[in-house]
Write a protein that holds these residues in place. Sequence first.
Motif, PDB file in Angstrom:
ATOM      1  N   GLU A 137      -4.331   3.965  -0.105  1.00  0.00           N
ATOM      2  CA  GLU A 137      -4.796   2.586  -0.213  1.00  0.00           C
ATOM      3  C   GLU A 137      -4.447   1.953  -1.561  1.00  0.00           C
ATOM      4  O   GLU A 137      -4.727   0.772  -1.779  1.00  0.00           O
ATOM      5  N   SER A 170      -7.407   8.541   0.257  1.00  0.00           N
ATOM      6  CA  SER A 170      -7.634   7.269  -0.425  1.00  0.00           C
ATOM      7  C   SER A 170      -6.442   6.857  -1.283  1.00  0.00           C
ATOM      8  O   SER A 170      -6.282   5.673  -1.610  1.00  0.00           O
ATOM      9  N   LYS A 183       0.847  -1.185   0.000  1.00  0.00           N
ATOM     10  CA  LYS A 183       0.000   0.000   0.000  1.00  0.00           C
ATOM     11  C   LYS A 183       0.892   1.249   0.000  1.00  0.00           C
ATOM     12  O   LYS A 183       1.934   1.278   0.648  1.00  0.00           O
TER      13      LYS A 183
END
Length: 233
Positions: free
Chosen positions: A126, A123, A27
């Motif tokens: 991620e 985000s 990630k």
Amino acid sequence: MDEPIKISFKHLKASFGETPTYTFTMKVKDVVTIYYVAVRGVDKEEGAVQRVLNKRRISDIKEFILGGHTFFNSFILNWTDDNYKLAFDDDNIILPIVNSSAQVIDGQHRIAGFEAAMDEDESVGERDIIVTLCVGLTTPKAAEIFLNINTEQKPVPKSLMYDLFGEVIDDETHAVNRSTDIARYLNEDPDSPLYKLIKFPGSPRGVGNIELSTFVSSIKEHLKPAWWNIWSI
């Protein structure tokens, strides 16, 4: 001292000469946590081969990432933290997520761009990216990898990149696309002073005296929005 979070990654082991490497996906948020930059001539530690970060490049890459794009080539890191060792279990590598525990050998501006993008859009953290991890590289070994990437690998011709750009970004205001469109129009119009003088990828040998990359590079700066500078990534 609190124990760090440890994450297990299924990896592919290979070798760069005699140097073991471990490739897997991480990630973005975890890579941003563990990475740091060791600058040649500034930091005295082993493996310091990088140049000083360029803020303009980071800003350009941030905008590229926030536009929904990513990178398909691997980020190369060198694990240097002696306090937290890597562990291996069959095909898995167990990685402690420790601040500033891995030098960047290749991809420092791209990682910094991801970090800047995360500040605006959490985000982004991620997303998955490909990491190739080395362990405890000496400066000569780190330099060998850095030079292999930056000097020995033959770059893709810019004319091909410019011609392919429209396949990726369909944006009528984009400078590279517009420059390529103008080049194609001038090359195909019988009344144009540049009729059949611009060499596009795939043109037969001897056709065209002006490389597409030369034409695009000469006019794209006059056409692009001020915020976009993908070719400096």
